[in-house]
Design a protein around this motif. Structure first.
Motif, PDB file in Angstrom:
ATOM      1  N   UNK B  76      28.654   3.320  22.927  1.00 10.30           N
ATOM      2  CA  UNK B  76      29.600   4.419  22.735  1.00 10.30           C
ATOM      3  C   UNK B  76      29.034   5.726  23.263  1.00 10.30           C
ATOM      4  N   UNK B  77      29.724   6.833  22.924  1.00  6.81           N
ATOM      5  CA  UNK B  77      29.325   8.135  23.463  1.00  6.81           C
ATOM      6  C   UNK B  77      27.926   8.556  23.021  1.00  6.81           C
ATOM      7  N   UNK B  78      27.521   8.080  21.836  1.00  2.00           N
ATOM      8  CA  UNK B  78      26.189   8.451  21.324  1.00  2.00           C
ATOM      9  C   UNK B  78      25.073   7.944  22.230  1.00  2.00           C
ATOM     10  N   UNK B  79      25.377   6.924  23.001  1.00  2.52           N
ATOM     11  CA  UNK B  79      24.327   6.304  23.803  1.00  2.52           C
ATOM     12  C   UNK B  79      24.178   6.876  25.202  1.00  2.52           C
ATOM     13  N   UNK B  80      24.969   7.928  25.516  1.00  2.00           N
ATOM     14  CA  UNK B  80      24.937   8.481  26.882  1.00  2.00           C
ATOM     15  C   UNK B  80      23.524   8.940  27.268  1.00  2.00           C
ATOM     16  N   UNK B  81      22.767   9.401  26.263  1.00  2.00           N
ATOM     17  CA  UNK B  81      21.400   9.862  26.535  1.00  2.00           C
ATOM     18  C   UNK B  81      20.486   8.761  27.054  1.00  2.00           C
ATOM     19  N   UNK B  82      20.871   7.516  26.855  1.00  4.57           N
ATOM     20  CA  UNK B  82      20.049   6.397  27.314  1.00  4.57           C
ATOM     21  C   UNK B  82      20.334   6.031  28.771  1.00  4.57           C
TER      22      UNK B  82
END
Lengths: 209, 253
Positions: B76-82
């Motif tokens: 999801x959007x929370x994982x964009x940093x990965x």
């Protein structure tokens, strides 16, 4: 008889060979025989496992990946992502300005159409007024012409009547003169002019009837 | 006489050092990292405000692929940093797989255990670190005593979960990539040897030489198939990494 022999050599190689060497079981079909030597197992035991990871590959592979990740994380990825964001924002901005422009154009078109309706209405009013004016002027002109025609006709009738009366008078005088002269020739004396005139008038009046 | 000599497996996958501790696998790994960096370096030099073409297009496609098809699907959007990590992982594995079908190189670096093992260990360290960072010691607690299953099943499921998270996941990640690429490489080598042996056979049987086209066609087909396998294995490794990291963040699920 044909045979194909697959043999594992001392070096651990698989070796297949085809020949006419007779083998047991004379069925007429090619036979496949496999042989291995005891030395094969020894060679295999000496060779490192093909699955075992090599330290140098681990170091070079790991090092290459770490360098790639660090350079991507710190320098390359942010630059590319920033560029993508800038273009997305530009596209978004262009899209918004295009939407605003479209709304403005629609408002302009609506305003133009409103003005057009007003102008058409005004033009219609002006045309109607002009038409009424023209109609009134035409009616007046026709009435004037009709009046002139009527006056001319009256004058003509009057002139005609006057000419008729004058012509009748001339005829009466001429008839009275001729009649008086004829009576003088016949009787030898000149009849009374007023009597002759009265007779002629009564004859003309009787003929007119 | 028809002879087919098949070399030992170590001759096919182990390479001599070009210089001290630097062999063909090391070259491929370095080229994979350099190629990925070069792609993004060239992309970053192009004007980003115009429609992307060439290297910029390829780089942006890969970023969007990782973000849209891997990160958003699993984290999801929370994982964009990965994204940078997963992108590096995907590109590195893909560029390590690709030389298996490139003439002269003709060896996927991931057909050796070292690189898949290293990457799997990195992923293992990362997802466990993420699990501890987000959940503290509940990470282990929720793993060995999962509250979402009936009490009677918890010891069994807990043991399976613990074994899976701590041992099996990195092992399966590494072996899946390594075994697939090694099997593909061995298939290509086998059909290449077979084709060559049949074309050059010293035999009285006239049909044998023309029949060499059959393994040759198989070799061509498998080469094309390896393009797909190389991409697929990189994708599977990367998406499983994303799944593992996400499951470590949300251990209650």
């Amino acid at each position: 008889m044909h045979t194909v022999a697959v043999v594992m050599t001392r070096e651990g190689r698989l070796h297949a060979s085809e020949g006419d060497t007779p083998v047991s079981g004379d069925t007429g079909e090619p036979m496949v025989a496999m042989a291995s030597t005891e030395a094969t197992a020894e060679v295999a035991a000496k060779d490192p496992s093909p699955i075992a990871p090599e330290g140098k590959e681990l170091v070079w592979g790991g090092g290459a990946f770490i360098v790639l990740f660090v350079v991507m994380r710190v320098y390359l990825f942010p630059r590319v992502r920033k560029g993508m964001e800038a273009r997305y924002n530009k596209i978004r901005g262009s899209h918004e300005s295009a939407t605003a422009l479209r709304s403005s154009a629609r408002a302009d078109v609506a305003s133009y159409e409103g003005q057009l309706i007003g102008v058409r209405s005004e033009a219609k009013t002006i045309i109607d007024a002009a038409r009424q004016t023209l109609e009134a002027e035409r009616t007046a002109a026709v009435a004037k012409v009709n009046a002139a025609i009527a006056a001319d006709r009256t004058n003509a009738i009057a002139a005609n009547e006057a000419a008729r009366v004058a012509a009748v008078g001339d005829v009466r005088d001429a008839v009275a003169a001729v009649s008086a002269h004829a009576a003088e020739l016949a009787s030898g004396h000149r009849p009374d002019a007023s009597k002759v005139q009265g007779i002629v008038d009564s004859l003309i009046a009787g003929g007119a009837r | 006489m028809f002879a087919l000599e098949f070399p030992p497996i170590n001759e096919l996958i182990r390479w001599r050092d070009l210089f001290t501790s630097f062999n063909k696998i090391s070259i491929i790994a370095c080229l994979a990292a350099f190629g990925s960096m070069l792609l993004f370096f060239l992309a970053s030099r192009k004007d980003p405000l115009v429609a992307p073409t060439g290297s910029r297009n390829l780089a942006e496609r890969s970023v969007e692929f990782i973000e849209r098809d891997i990160v958003m699907q699993t984290m999801g959007k929370d994982g964009i940093g990965w994204t940078p990590f997963l992108l590096s992982l995907f590109l590195f594995i893909y560029f390590c797989n690709l030389p298996g079908i490139i003439p002269i190189l003709q060896m996927p670096a991931t057909a050796r255990m070292a690189i898949p093992l290293f990457l799997a260990l990195v992923v293992w360290v990362i997802y466990n670190a993420v699990g501890f960072r987000h959940n503290g010691f509940k990470y282990i607690g929720a793993m060995v005593w999962p509250k979402s299953v009936p009490v009677g099943m918890r010891p069994l499921v807990g043991a399976i979960e613990f074994l899976s998270n701590i041992v099996l996941r990195p092992f399966s990640l590494a072996v899946r990539l390594f075994a697939n690429m090694l099997a593909g490489h061995m298939l290509l080598v086998t059909f290449a040897f077979l084709s060559n042996a049949m074309f050059t056979a010293q035999t009285k049987q006239m049909f044998l030489r023309p029949m060499g086209v059959l393994p040759l066609f198989m070799l061509i087909f498998l080469t094309a198939f390896e393009v797909l396998v190389g991409f697929l294995q990189a994708y599977i490794f990367t998406i499983l990494t994303a799944v593992f990291i996400n499951s470590a963040r949300h251990i209650e699920h």
